[in-house]
Design a protein around this motif. Structure first.
Motif, short mmCIF file in Angstrom:
data_model
loop_
_atom_site.label_atom_id
_atom_site.label_comp_id
_atom_site.label_asym_id
_atom_site.label_seq_id
_atom_site.Cartn_x
_atom_site.Cartn_y
_atom_site.Cartn_z
N PHE A 39 0.86 -1.19 0.00
CA PHE A 39 0.00 0.00 0.00
C PHE A 39 0.90 1.23 0.00
O PHE A 39 1.04 1.91 1.03
CB PHE A 39 -0.92 -0.01 1.22
CG PHE A 39 -1.80 -1.22 1.31
CD1 PHE A 39 -3.08 -1.22 0.78
CD2 PHE A 39 -1.34 -2.39 1.93
CE1 PHE A 39 -3.88 -2.34 0.86
CE2 PHE A 39 -2.14 -3.51 2.01
CZ PHE A 39 -3.42 -3.49 1.47
N PRO A 40 1.52 1.55 -1.12
CA PRO A 40 2.50 2.66 -1.17
C PRO A 40 1.94 3.96 -0.62
O PRO A 40 0.83 4.38 -0.98
CB PRO A 40 2.81 2.77 -2.66
CG PRO A 40 2.53 1.42 -3.22
CD PRO A 40 1.35 0.91 -2.43
N GLY A 41 2.70 4.57 0.27
CA GLY A 41 2.32 5.86 0.83
C GLY A 41 1.30 5.82 1.93
O GLY A 41 0.93 6.86 2.47
N ILE A 42 0.84 4.63 2.31
CA ILE A 42 -0.25 4.55 3.28
C ILE A 42 0.17 5.08 4.65
O ILE A 42 -0.66 5.57 5.42
CB ILE A 42 -0.79 3.11 3.39
CG1 ILE A 42 -2.14 3.10 4.12
CG2 ILE A 42 0.21 2.20 4.09
CD1 ILE A 42 -2.85 1.77 4.08
N ALA A 76 2.21 9.06 9.00
CA ALA A 76 2.42 8.45 10.31
C ALA A 76 3.61 9.07 11.03
O ALA A 76 4.54 9.60 10.40
CB ALA A 76 2.62 6.95 10.16
N ARG A 77 3.58 8.98 12.33
CA ARG A 77 4.77 9.27 13.13
C ARG A 77 5.50 7.95 13.31
O ARG A 77 4.95 7.00 13.90
CB ARG A 77 4.41 9.87 14.48
CG ARG A 77 5.65 10.13 15.33
CD ARG A 77 5.34 10.89 16.60
NE ARG A 77 6.57 11.13 17.36
CZ ARG A 77 6.61 11.77 18.53
NH1 ARG A 77 5.50 12.27 19.05
NH2 ARG A 77 7.76 11.93 19.15
N ASN A 78 6.68 7.86 12.80
CA ASN A 78 7.42 6.60 12.80
C ASN A 78 8.48 6.60 13.89
O ASN A 78 9.33 7.51 13.95
CB ASN A 78 8.07 6.38 11.44
CG ASN A 78 7.04 6.29 10.33
OD1 ASN A 78 6.11 5.50 10.41
ND2 ASN A 78 7.21 7.12 9.31
N TYR A 79 8.43 5.61 14.75
CA TYR A 79 9.41 5.45 15.81
C TYR A 79 10.45 4.44 15.34
O TYR A 79 10.39 3.25 15.65
CB TYR A 79 8.74 4.97 17.10
CG TYR A 79 7.82 5.99 17.73
CD1 TYR A 79 8.31 6.94 18.62
CD2 TYR A 79 6.46 6.00 17.43
CE1 TYR A 79 7.46 7.88 19.20
CE2 TYR A 79 5.61 6.93 18.00
CZ TYR A 79 6.11 7.87 18.88
OH TYR A 79 5.27 8.79 19.45
N THR A 80 11.39 4.93 14.56
CA THR A 80 12.40 4.03 14.01
C THR A 80 13.32 3.45 15.08
O THR A 80 14.05 2.49 14.81
CB THR A 80 13.24 4.75 12.94
OG1 THR A 80 13.83 5.92 13.54
CG2 THR A 80 12.38 5.18 11.77
N ASN A 123 9.13 -1.50 12.46
CA ASN A 123 9.15 -0.40 13.42
C ASN A 123 7.74 -0.01 13.80
O ASN A 123 6.79 -0.21 13.04
CB ASN A 123 9.86 0.81 12.82
CG ASN A 123 11.29 0.51 12.42
OD1 ASN A 123 11.98 -0.25 13.09
ND2 ASN A 123 11.74 1.11 11.32
N VAL A 124 7.63 0.59 14.96
CA VAL A 124 6.34 1.07 15.43
C VAL A 124 6.01 2.39 14.76
O VAL A 124 6.86 3.29 14.66
CB VAL A 124 6.33 1.23 16.96
CG1 VAL A 124 5.05 1.91 17.45
CG2 VAL A 124 6.51 -0.13 17.63
N SER A 125 4.78 2.49 14.26
CA SER A 125 4.28 3.74 13.69
C SER A 125 2.98 4.10 14.39
O SER A 125 2.26 3.22 14.89
CB SER A 125 4.03 3.59 12.18
OG SER A 125 5.24 3.37 11.48
N VAL A 126 2.66 5.38 14.41
CA VAL A 126 1.41 5.86 15.01
C VAL A 126 0.68 6.69 13.96
O VAL A 126 1.26 7.64 13.39
CB VAL A 126 1.67 6.69 16.28
CG1 VAL A 126 0.36 7.29 16.80
CG2 VAL A 126 2.32 5.82 17.36
N LYS A 146 -4.37 8.32 16.41
CA LYS A 146 -3.07 8.02 17.01
C LYS A 146 -2.96 6.56 17.45
O LYS A 146 -2.60 6.25 18.59
CB LYS A 146 -2.79 8.95 18.19
CG LYS A 146 -2.73 10.41 17.79
CD LYS A 146 -2.43 11.31 18.98
CE LYS A 146 -2.36 12.77 18.56
NZ LYS A 146 -2.10 13.67 19.71
N GLN A 147 -3.26 5.66 16.50
CA GLN A 147 -3.17 4.24 16.80
C GLN A 147 -1.76 3.72 16.50
O GLN A 147 -1.22 3.93 15.43
CB GLN A 147 -4.19 3.44 15.99
CG GLN A 147 -4.10 1.94 16.18
CD GLN A 147 -4.32 1.55 17.63
OE1 GLN A 147 -5.29 1.97 18.25
NE2 GLN A 147 -3.41 0.76 18.19
N ALA A 148 -1.20 3.02 17.45
CA ALA A 148 0.12 2.41 17.26
C ALA A 148 -0.03 1.07 16.54
O ALA A 148 -0.93 0.28 16.84
CB ALA A 148 0.80 2.20 18.61
#
Length: 547
Positions: free
Chosen positions: A92-95, A99-103, A119-122, A134-136
């Motif tokens: 799903f490119p760009g989906i 997001a806020r990505n917690y690399t 990685n976790v994204s929100v 704001k779902q993780a």
């Protein structure tokens, strides 16, 4: 995972990217796709609830629902046996562009076979027609093994367990000491404090001529057809590990062929005498039970034979098998259609023929975490409610979690329905195989009668991977003969077969004994190859009574 024996194609493209408000329907229904359901009027527990959605049935092997991210619908497996949400965003490119990505928060969820890491994204999502800001989630960057599974049409897993079972929640809580990583359901309940904290499932059955409306998942409400579940007794969640809540509860008795078994001592510490512990898991296809109990039942069925060279029990496809489970004095029968699966293939020197294998699987000791694992084989026969605990309006604290079950299988009609539905399935297959001849040929090929698969695994390094490999080879060996019956492409069928093996070994990455059921979310890797790197139970002649 063994797909159902019906002449109906599983179209992966149809399952893959259905629009959010237009779910795939297998049966005609007047129910709106993503709808709100109101409980029975006049009930003390009446509520407008949060929302409900139709569930996609993937050949009785996997149940799928959609989440939406930035207007894009992502089909995910609905799994009460886990608690994390992860998606494979590469398809799903760009989906996740917003997001806020917690690399710096990398997770690897390891299974008995395969793994998913990322990685976790929100990001804001939508589920059951409800916005969940704001779902993780875990942005799965890499998966290992089982590359064909996305052909089933699911691109991730939505775990429906408690925060304590969530890898994401535990990792973010450790880093930030807050609740930003909590589960989808926790976020929905937190945003709807006046609504009940429960989910409720109706899982439809394919291959049943009686038909049904699509399966449903309701959050904070009920499917109106089954709202009587409100008046069923609460089954308290019983979990010996107080730190990790699973959907487990106590069984009073198991009834096999009209006879109750007497439970020996549970493998789970703290389970009361005469009871057994069961985990209810929508993410598991079959029903798993202790080896001694299962084999005692199989051996008591006149037509059942064990084929040691295949490590599989076969039974007459028209056998009227009886299986029921008792909870808190209430009996829950299982439809015979759910207990066996027809498939066709040549065995030994015999021509191609049709045989039926059990959908009830014998296991080892459950790693001292459970006695029974009740998957979709059981859950299609009940309307199930998983309640996280009623909220105290004064303190805002949740009470103890519990389960409610409403039996929806009609014993008065199920035998006639079984024969009509099974005969239609068999009509599309080769003639039935001769089980007596098969047993004789197996005895000649392997006089000891011991499982050759088990012997091969024991001769290896002793790891669980060896036994999984044997099971993969065994199931794949059965797969091609099912093509004519199921009518969908070989890759999709292979995916369903491998899912079954994945679910056979679902877990959190712990090592354990061969054949032990796990409860981890289903591993669904990418399609693109470049991304791949007790005591013996006794039969009693009485019906169960809680008196």
């Amino acid at each position: 995972m063994r797909p159902s024996a019906v002449v109906a194609p599983l179209v992966a493209a149809s399952l893959a990217r259905a629009a959010l408000h237009i779910p795939i329907k297998r049966y005609a229904s007047s129910v709106a796709p993503f709808h709100r359901v109101t409980a029975a009027a006049g009930s003390a527990n009446t509520t407008t609830g949060v929302g409900s959605l139709n569930v996609i049935n993937g050949q009785n092997a996997i149940y799928i629902g959609d989440i939406a991210i930035d207007g894009t619908s992502v089909p995910v497996q609905l799994d009460t046996g886990s608690a994390d949400l992860w998606i494979y965003a590469n398809d799903f490119p760009g989906i996740l562009s917003n997001a806020r990505n917690y690399t710096d928060i990398s997770l690897n969820i390891t299974y008995g076979i395969g793994s998913v890491s990322g990685n976790v994204s929100v990001i804001d999502i939508e589920f059951v027609d409800m916005p969940v800001p704001k779902q993780a989630l875990l942005n799965a960057l890499k998966t290992e093994q089982l590359d064909g599974l996305f052909e089933v049409g699911a691109y991730g897993v939505l775990g429906l367990g408690a925060n304590s079972l969530s890898n994401i929640y535990l990792a973010t809580q450790k880093k930030f000491n807050d609740s930003r990583g909590q589960t989808v359901l926790s976020n929905i309940f937190a945003a709807n404090l006046t609504e009940p904290n429960h989910i409720a499932f109706f899982l439809d059955r394919m291959g049943d001529l009686e038909g049904s409306s699509p399966g449903t998942l309701s959050v904070g409400t009920y499917n109106t057809k089954y709202s009587a579940v409100q008046y069923q007794p609460e089954l308290p969640v019983f979990d010996p590990n107080a730190r990790v809540q699973r959907w487990s509860t106590l069984i009073d008795a198991v009834e096999l062929s009209g006879k109750n078994i007497t439970f020996g001592k549970s493998v789970v510490s703290g389970v009361p005498k005469g009871k057994a512990l069961a985990v209810l898991d929508t993410g598991t296809t079959d029903l798993y039970m202790p080896k001694a109990t299962a084999e005692a039942w199989f051996e008591s069925i006149p037509s059942a034979v064990y084929v040691s060279t295949e490590d599989v029990w076969l039974v007459d496809c028209r056998a009227e098998l009886q299986f029921a489970i008792w909870f808190k004095g209430n009996r829950f029968p299982i439809h015979p259609l759910d207990l066996t699966l027809p498939h066709a293939r040549p065995l030994f020197s015999f021509p191609n023929a049709t045989y039926c294998s059990f959908q009830v699987i014998s296991t080892a000791d459950g790693e001292n975490l459970l006695d029974y694992l009740l998957g979709d084989v059981f859950l299609r026969n009940v309307y199930s409610v998983f309640d996280f605990g009623d909220t105290d309006p004064q303190t805002g604290k949740n009470g103890d979690p519990y389960i409610k079950l409403l039996s929806i299988t009609d014993e008065a009609t199920m035998i006639a329905d079984f024969h009509a539905s099974r005969n239609q399935s068999l009509a599309a297959l080769p003639p039935l195989g001769n089980l007596t001849a098969v047993a004789a040929a197996d005895k000649k090929a392997n006089p000891s009668g011991a499982s050759l698969a088990s012997a091969d695994a024991a001769g290896g390094n002793g790891s669980s991977d060896s036994s999984v490999g044997v099971n993969v080879n065994k199931l794949v060996g059965w797969a091609p003969a099912m093509l004519g019956l199921l009518g969908f492409n070989a890759l999709a069928l292979f995916a369903l077969v491998v899912i079954g093996v994945a679910l056979l070994r679902r877990g959190k990455g712990e090592t354990g004994s061969v054949g032990t059921p796990r409860y981890q979310p289903l591993h669904l890797p990418p399609r693109k190859a470049e991304h791949a790197p007790y005591e013996e139970p006794l039969y009693e002649e009485y019906r169960y009574s809680d008196a």
